[in-house]
Write a protein that holds these residues in place. Structure first.
Motif, PDB file in Angstrom:
ATOM      1  N   LEU A  93       0.677  -1.211  -0.039  1.00 44.69           N
ATOM      2  CA  LEU A  93       0.157  -0.100  -0.348  1.00 44.69           C
ATOM      3  C   LEU A  93       0.790   1.237   0.042  1.00 44.69           C
ATOM      4  O   LEU A  93       1.927   1.410   1.118  1.00 44.69           O
ATOM      5  N   THR A  94       0.688   1.854  -0.689  1.00 42.12           N
ATOM      6  CA  THR A  94       1.550   2.759  -0.874  1.00 42.12           C
ATOM      7  C   THR A  94       0.897   4.271  -1.537  1.00 42.12           C
ATOM      8  O   THR A  94       0.416   4.630  -2.694  1.00 42.12           O
ATOM      9  N   PRO A  95       0.301   4.842  -0.554  1.00 38.67           N
ATOM     10  CA  PRO A  95      -0.295   6.203  -1.413  1.00 38.67           C
ATOM     11  C   PRO A  95      -0.410   7.041  -1.801  1.00 38.67           C
ATOM     12  O   PRO A  95      -0.565   7.774  -3.144  1.00 38.67           O
ATOM     13  N   THR A  96       1.544   7.432  -1.770  1.00 42.72           N
ATOM     14  CA  THR A  96       1.323   7.955  -2.088  1.00 42.72           C
ATOM     15  C   THR A  96       0.900   8.108  -4.540  1.00 42.72           C
ATOM     16  O   THR A  96       1.620   9.409  -5.233  1.00 42.72           O
ATOM     17  N   SER A  97       1.284   6.458  -4.657  1.00 48.28           N
ATOM     18  CA  SER A  97       1.612   6.603  -5.884  1.00 48.28           C
ATOM     19  C   SER A  97      -0.612   6.457  -6.215  1.00 48.28           C
ATOM     20  O   SER A  97      -0.660   6.490  -7.513  1.00 48.28           O
ATOM     21  N   TYR A  98      -1.411   7.151  -5.855  1.00 54.97           N
ATOM     22  CA  TYR A  98      -2.431   7.414  -6.770  1.00 54.97           C
ATOM     23  C   TYR A  98      -2.769   8.573  -6.609  1.00 54.97           C
ATOM     24  O   TYR A  98      -2.915   9.867  -6.569  1.00 54.97           O
ATOM     25  N   GLN A  99      -2.621   8.421  -7.872  1.00 54.20           N
ATOM     26  CA  GLN A  99      -2.573   9.942  -9.058  1.00 54.20           C
ATOM     27  C   GLN A  99      -3.576   9.908  -9.458  1.00 54.20           C
ATOM     28  O   GLN A  99      -4.593   9.071 -10.054  1.00 54.20           O
ATOM     29  N   PRO A 100      -4.160  11.347 -10.341  1.00 52.31           N
ATOM     30  CA  PRO A 100      -4.906  11.161 -10.584  1.00 52.31           C
ATOM     31  C   PRO A 100      -4.734  11.235 -11.724  1.00 52.31           C
ATOM     32  O   PRO A 100      -6.035  10.632 -13.047  1.00 52.31           O
TER      33      PRO A 100
END
Length: 438
Positions: free
Chosen positions: A339-346
């Motif tokens: 789980l990498t929160p910074t990978s959730y890019q628009p």
């Protein structure tokens, strides 16, 4: 080409592209594209349910995908016992105080009248806020201090350390996203389409900010790694003499065979979920409910004049579409084991999914699935194909040429250029998508 022949021909084209990828770049790459294509198709179905059925412009997709990833962690990871002992009770107590404060404030607003209503509401909110922060913050500090290099969070609910809890995490991802969609929809669905887009985008950013900053929940930007998997680990397969023998009989080494086998198992699980969701979406589309949703989409005023509760129906379809996106988000986290929160890019979770729906054909479930596979294949393959193209174009140029260096450096932007070009071409020559709604 007739409408009945177009969809099979386009799906056959996608199959040929994937098989060709496996032949040229190897089956490992082809299976990776298949797995992410299956997840993308599920996500596209969720967005198509909202936009294609009801005309809801939701650009907060990444928020629901991130909630699905969080659900995967909460269900599949084992609990951190030391953290629960240190501050788990305080965190649960603080959350309970916060919920009770909100409920008390709502009751004060609805049950009381006059000038005292405002004073009581303010008093409840102020006292509740300070009580919440006092209890909750103490628990957070205690939990995040427990071995912060490797844990520093409460962990999940998988006390038995079973891999099949990951599949429960996919289902819980849908439930968690649906609950968030209900809260968002109750406040935002009364807005016009452009304001709804702004609201959903802002709420998605709030969700991501929580995931990045609340270490006690999912380690924040330190990431959660090594999530349990519902399929065997490659190392276990490589240490199994029977598997090694079967792989050798098929002409594969144990390392390559174990990777292909686990990806095939993932593809089977994802295919089952995709087929079930696609079947349910098709049944909904052909039902009276589906016809009502399309009538609301085409003319809200006329549908409301016929006695249909437009906002309630919008809330229903918003919850269903968000739940599907949450399931897909949980699948991505399980497949990545991280789980990498910074990978959730628009760019990936909003723009790309919208391109899939628009190119495939909004309002058509099979078009959404086609768009998911086709656009994901292009997203992965455009850069290496662009590199080959630019190498061919610049083959005759001098090595020190500024133009050659510029063209080769431009390969990194081929993905965005290609997605924009495809979107423009489809909107120009097939505005309703490759497989349009009937």
């Amino acid at each position: 080409m007739t409408h009945s022949m177009r969809a099979p021909a386009l799906f056959a084209l996608v199959v040929v592209l994937i098989i060709g990828t496996g032949y040229v770049q190897g089956p490992n790459t082809a299976l990776t594209i298949v797995n992410y294509g299956l997840i993308s198709a599920i996500m596209a179905l969720g967005v198509n349910l909202q936009w294609g059925f009801a005309g809801l412009f939701n650009v907060g997709i990444m928020g629901f995908v991130a909630l699905g990833g969080l659900a995967s962690v909460l269900m599949s990871m084992p609990p951190v016992k030391e953290a629960w002992v240190a501050g788990g009770v305080n965190i649960l107590g603080g959350l309970a105080i916060g919920a009770a404060t909100i409920i008390a404030a709502v009751l004060a607003q609805t049950r009381m009248s006059g000038r005292g209503k405002t004073l009581v509401t303010l008093a409840v909110l102020i006292v509740g806020f300070f009580a919440f922060r006092t209890v909750f913050d103490a628990g957070v500090v205690a939990v995040e201090a427990v071995n912060p290099a490797s844990t520093g969070y409460l962990g999940g609910l998988n006390a038995f350390d079973q891999g099949w809890f990951s599949i429960l995490g996919w289902i819980f991802g849908g439930v968690l996203a649906a609950g968030a969609a209900w809260l968002i929809g109750k406040t935002a669905l009364g807005l016009r389409s452009d304001y709804l887009a702004i609201a959903t985008l802002g709420i998605a950013e709030i969700i991501l900010a929580i995931l990045k900053n609340e270490d006690w929940l999912s380690r924040g930007v330190k990431n959660v790694v090594g999530l349990p998997r519902p399929v065997p680990y490659e190392t276990d397969l490589q240490n199994d003499p029977a598997f090694v023998e079967r792989a050798a009989g098929l002409g594969y080494e144990a390392v390559e065979a174990s990777t292909l086998f686990t990806k095939l198992l993932y593809a089977g699980l994802f295919s089952i979920f995709l087929l079930v969701i696609l079947w349910m979406a098709q049944m909904a589309l052909k039902s009276p409910w589906g016809r009502m949703m399309r009538a609301i989409r085409d003319n809200e005023v006329a549908a409301e004049a016929m006695g249909k509760h437009v906002t309630a129906r919008h809330l229903q379809v918003f919850i269903l579409g968000s739940a599907i996106c949450g399931i897909a988000g949980a699948m991505i986290t399980t497949l990545d084991s991280t789980l990498t929160p910074t990978s959730y890019q628009p760019l990936r979770f909003t723009f790309l999914i919208w391109v899939m729906v628009i190119v495939g054909g909004s309002g058509n479930n099979f078009g959404a699935v086609l768009g998911g596979f086709l656009i994901w294949w292009l997203w992965v393959q455009v850069e290496p194909l662009g590199q080959m193209l630019m190498n061919g174009v610049t083959a005759g140029m001098a090595d020190g040429s500024a133009l050659k260096a510029h063209l080769l450096d431009s390969v990194a932007h081929m993905r965005l250029l290609t997605m924009g070009l495809i979107l423009l071409l489809v909107l120009r020559f097939s505005p309703r998508g490759l497989v349009p709604e009937r």
